[in-house]
Write an enzyme that holds these catalytic residues in place. Sequence first.
Site, PDB file in Angstrom:
ATOM      1  CB  CYS A   1      14.165 -38.039   5.650  1.00 17.26           C
ATOM      2  SG  CYS A   1      12.063 -37.866   6.962  1.00 17.26           S
TER       3      CYS A   1
ATOM      4  NE  ARG B   1      17.619 -33.427   3.818  1.00 13.50           N
ATOM      5  CZ  ARG B   1      17.705 -31.995   3.625  1.00 13.50           C
ATOM      6  NH1 ARG B   1      19.003 -31.586   3.472  1.00 13.50           N
ATOM      7  NH2 ARG B   1      16.598 -32.423   2.820  1.00 13.50           N
TER       8      ARG B   1
ATOM      9  CD1 TRP C   1      13.122 -34.251  13.398  1.00  9.15           C
ATOM     10  CD2 TRP C   1      11.613 -33.639  12.311  1.00  9.15           C
ATOM     11  NE1 TRP C   1      13.036 -33.291  13.821  1.00  9.15           N
ATOM     12  CE2 TRP C   1      11.969 -32.600  12.679  1.00  9.15           C
ATOM     13  CE3 TRP C   1      10.831 -33.003  10.906  1.00  9.15           C
ATOM     14  CZ2 TRP C   1      10.962 -31.498  13.411  1.00  9.15           C
ATOM     15  CZ3 TRP C   1      10.181 -31.678  10.776  1.00  9.15           C
ATOM     16  CH2 TRP C   1      10.089 -30.871  12.123  1.00  9.15           C
TER      17      TRP C   1
ATOM     18  CG  ASN D   1      13.628 -35.006   2.525  1.00  3.09           C
ATOM     19  OD1 ASN D   1      12.242 -35.219   3.152  1.00  3.09           O
ATOM     20  ND2 ASN D   1      13.796 -34.755   1.568  1.00  3.09           N
ATOM     21  N   GLY D   2       9.975 -37.003   2.423  1.00  2.00           N
ATOM     22  CA  GLY D   2       8.795 -35.872   1.984  1.00  2.00           C
ATOM     23  C   GLY D   2       7.553 -36.097   2.299  1.00  2.00           C
TER      24      GLY D   2
ATOM     25  CD  GLU E   1      18.244 -15.725  15.907  1.00  2.00           C
ATOM     26  OE1 GLU E   1      17.291 -16.077  15.522  1.00  2.00           O
ATOM     27  OE2 GLU E   1      19.154 -16.783  15.985  1.00  2.00           O
TER      28      GLU E   1
ATOM     29  CE  LYS F   1      19.655 -19.305  17.014  1.00  2.00           C
ATOM     30  NZ  LYS F   1      19.506 -19.400  16.228  1.00  2.00           N
TER      31      LYS F   1
ATOM     32  CD  GLU G   1      17.058 -22.724  16.876  1.00  2.00           C
ATOM     33  OE1 GLU G   1      16.650 -23.158  16.039  1.00  2.00           O
ATOM     34  OE2 GLU G   1      17.562 -22.127  17.371  1.00  2.00           O
TER      35      GLU G   1
ATOM     36  CG  HIS H   1       2.193  -2.522  26.433  1.00  2.00           C
ATOM     37  ND1 HIS H   1       0.591  -0.920  27.282  1.00  2.00           N
ATOM     38  CD2 HIS H   1       2.731  -1.447  25.753  1.00  2.00           C
ATOM     39  CE1 HIS H   1       1.193  -0.303  26.510  1.00  2.00           C
ATOM     40  NE2 HIS H   1       2.481  -0.129  25.847  1.00  2.00           N
TER      41      HIS H   1
ATOM     42  CE  LYS I   1      21.245 -25.564   9.696  1.00  2.00           C
ATOM     43  NZ  LYS I   1      22.300 -24.555  10.780  1.00  2.00           N
TER      44      LYS I   1
END
Lengths: 385, 605
Positions: free
Chosen positions: B2, B27, B72, B98-99, B479, B483, B486, B502, B600
């Site tokens: 958050c 955030r 969040w 936050n936490g 990556e 991307k 996401e 495989h 983020k």
Amino acid sequence: MKAVVLAAGEGTRLRPLTRTRPKPMIPIGNQPLLEHVLEAAREAGIEEFVFVVGYKRERIQSYFGDGDDWDVDIEYAVQKTQLGTGHALLQAESQVEGEFIALNGDRIVEPSAISAVMDERRSTGKSIIAVTRHKHPENYGVVELEGRTVRSIEEKPPAYTVQTDYINAGVYGLDDSIFEDLRSAEAEGELGITTALRERRDGLRAVPFDGLWLDVSHLWDVLSVNGRVLDRLEPSEPSTAAIHERATVVDQTSLGSDVRIRPGATVLPGTSLGDNVVIGSNAVVANAVVLPDARIGDGAVVRDCIVGENASIGPNATVEGGETNVVVDSDVYEQVRLGGVVGDNGSLGGGVTLSPGTVLGNQTTVESGCHVSGRIEHDAVVRRG
Amino acid sequence: MCGIIGYVGREDALPILRDGLSNLEYRGYDSAGVALGGGSLDVYKKEGELSALTEILPDSSTATMGIGHTRWSTHGEPTDVNAHPHTNESGDVAVVHNGIIENYDTLREELEARGHEFTSDTDTEVVPHLVEEELDPERDLVDVVSSVVDRLKGNYALGVVVAGRDGIVATRRGNPLVLGFADHGTFLASDVPAFVEHTRRVSYPEEGDVIHITEEGATVYVDGEEVSRAVQEVDWDAEAAEKGGYEHYMLKEIHEQPTALRQAISGRVDEMKGEVDLEIDLPKEYLNSLEEVQFIACGTSYHAGLYAAKLFEEHADVRTSVEVASEYEFDGGRDPWRTLVVAVTQSGETADTLSALKRAKRAGARTLAVTNTLGSTVTRLVDDTVFIRAGPEIGVAATKTFCSQVATLTLVAVHVSRQRGTISTADAQELLSDVRGLPGAVQQVLDNEEQVRLAAEEFADGDAFFFIGRRLGAPVALEGALKLKEISYDHAEGFPAGELKHGPLALVTSETPVLAVLTEGANADETLNNVKEVESRGAPVIGCASDTVEDAEKFADEVFWVPELGELEPLVANVYFQLFSYHVANLKGRAIDKPRNLAKSVTVE
């Protein structure tokens, strides 16, 4: 007062440089033309800008951001298709109110010209246009004056009809009533600001000035304008450039950050080296504009030359420099100083020689030992034999 | 995860908090709220993005103090009641947090037994009730908050306001908190962008500090004793929070890569000598004694770690391992004295990475952080830090920081290899020359954006997207897939190209575009065989190819050309994948900078 800066144009005569960047991003003294304009306007007291961008606008946006590095505010307006300066100005309509200054984003102009226009605008309340004298007025908007009042503006008229040296310097003092005139101005094809200004009933006032005014129309102008700007700059050397103790770098040069100059290399007047450029051992670079990330090999001689971004000049390659006749779009330009142009990401092999006036497109590869002249398209490969 | 903000000063708090929250929105953005202080507290909170909160906020308020929060969700769904700030029944205590408070269950039961009524499902709500219980007109608010946090277990950065009391009391344990000192007042926030428009003078509280924030400044207490904390200037500018003409931060940040890369290498490379100066203190004897370099990271940073590990093995001649931080254990008979643990984290606040790092430290290993954030928690945990200097990254999908992480890690690899004497000067020179060539090569890719956009239009409707590559191309394939998934929400997967046969090959159809890394450093010739495998199943192929493969056009429906850059070609190819992902997501109208369910920097484990 806000300034609207017109920076959407492509600058087709400056290809190949303008294939990947708009004309306002052509570097002069290691700063884009547009940055010279911004700094002049800021010196004249302008702190808020609207940049009208279009062609390759990412280059401008990434460089200037929101203007914080210059302590100014920059907003952007987008001109999707380039339909003239008047159309460009219209794109900024929602971002300006009342009086404002409009500027060309690709002409170097002195701060005094801008502040003179601002003063005249404030004291008369009329539409103002800055005019300056030029040796070749027929290449620009020719302005006929009657005292301080503008009688006519003709865009690039035939030379034999021109009766005055005064041209439109591209600095305007306006207010938001111009937008209605721009919309109603009938224009064929491109709509210029001057088309709408001609219709102003309350008259259009001229502010003449005779300070520095530099335009970059052709590739060789990049070199001459760069030279003139470097002559005026205070010599300074960024701490991140690494010049070997046995290399020579004279004044009247400009070095970007992290430039590397190897032993025995010589960098002579009129040269700008962009960020991250490497000059090899014993190379000689004179009167050259070298864009960022380019590499010049050991022993190469590069005179009167523009080297594109990320281009690479092989060892002992020679761009001998000098004056020559250059043909652009079937017009012959006689005795212009242009050793050569290597486009972005171009690559000259070892020992390649370029005749004066050679222009290589972007990503062009010339293999070792070739001699090249004329104009070579982009993505070409030149081989021996 | 958050974001919190607080302000006490002479100016109106409402616009300051609102702008601060919008700069913290990266955030978290599933709900938001503010409490405006003074004689009484006015609390406004709302589910949804910040714009939803803005609608219910008053146009103006005379309050010159307040706290704000953007959430969040971890405990409790995103709803109006679960949004912060949380208050007690009377509404005269308000808290942003936050936490995670781990023992909130027990605390809540105890509080309920004593008659407190709870309205939300959050862990946070216990705090205002605990504060209320301790409140006493004789007691200082710092003292009150100190005794409350003594009872909390878990991680937190807290901001507490009480009606009628001067200022805000804040504290942190395990979560980020930064103080800002402006001419007109004092700030607290989870991150600098929240207030960078007002000041760059900041101070970072230590774990367990309890801070009283007033108009004049901040007083920091440890166990009731006043202590002083250094004030420093941050060199980020307010551009951090603005898009500069781009539609999305992600696109802006993709285009910032040449500049970011030049910053990453600036002043660090001596090509002539083949040496790197990173201003870190890793003694030569120690580096020579190393048996293993271990990389710990999450998400995109993990992929940067995979890329770097291969460079370390090849050039530094040292065994490497790359661990997803949340899976990390220090075991397997490793000798902690001969293991260097490298934590890769953009924010420096990633909870999983921090907790893995603590394990490594407990075991006695030496630690190095590669991060983008000055003053972040990770920098205070490790022995040495190398900054990637990418500048602020706001888009949730990491782009420029991946590029800068790999470039910086390559420099670290060269440094370690030189110290160990495992790379020749000539090879080091060549690798460093490739690093210096990165900005130009990436710019060349950016200049091809139109080709990528058109390809995105052509292939956007695929059922799924597979990314393949070998060696250094394998992390880039992972990556690339990350991307795309996401930000476009498409099914995308990355594989080492040889793994295709495989299993995953079963998924390949004519409706599943395959994107392949066909460059130097990526065993392109072998990957070409895999390209043929998928081609014969009718899958469209997009190749990122350099001159190392001949006739790439023969095998691929679309070829994106990568300039020659040795072992860094796969990194340059990744920029094509970034652009491709962006344009696919943009065509689908996705919330590119704030993809659903993601934040983020993830400060929860």
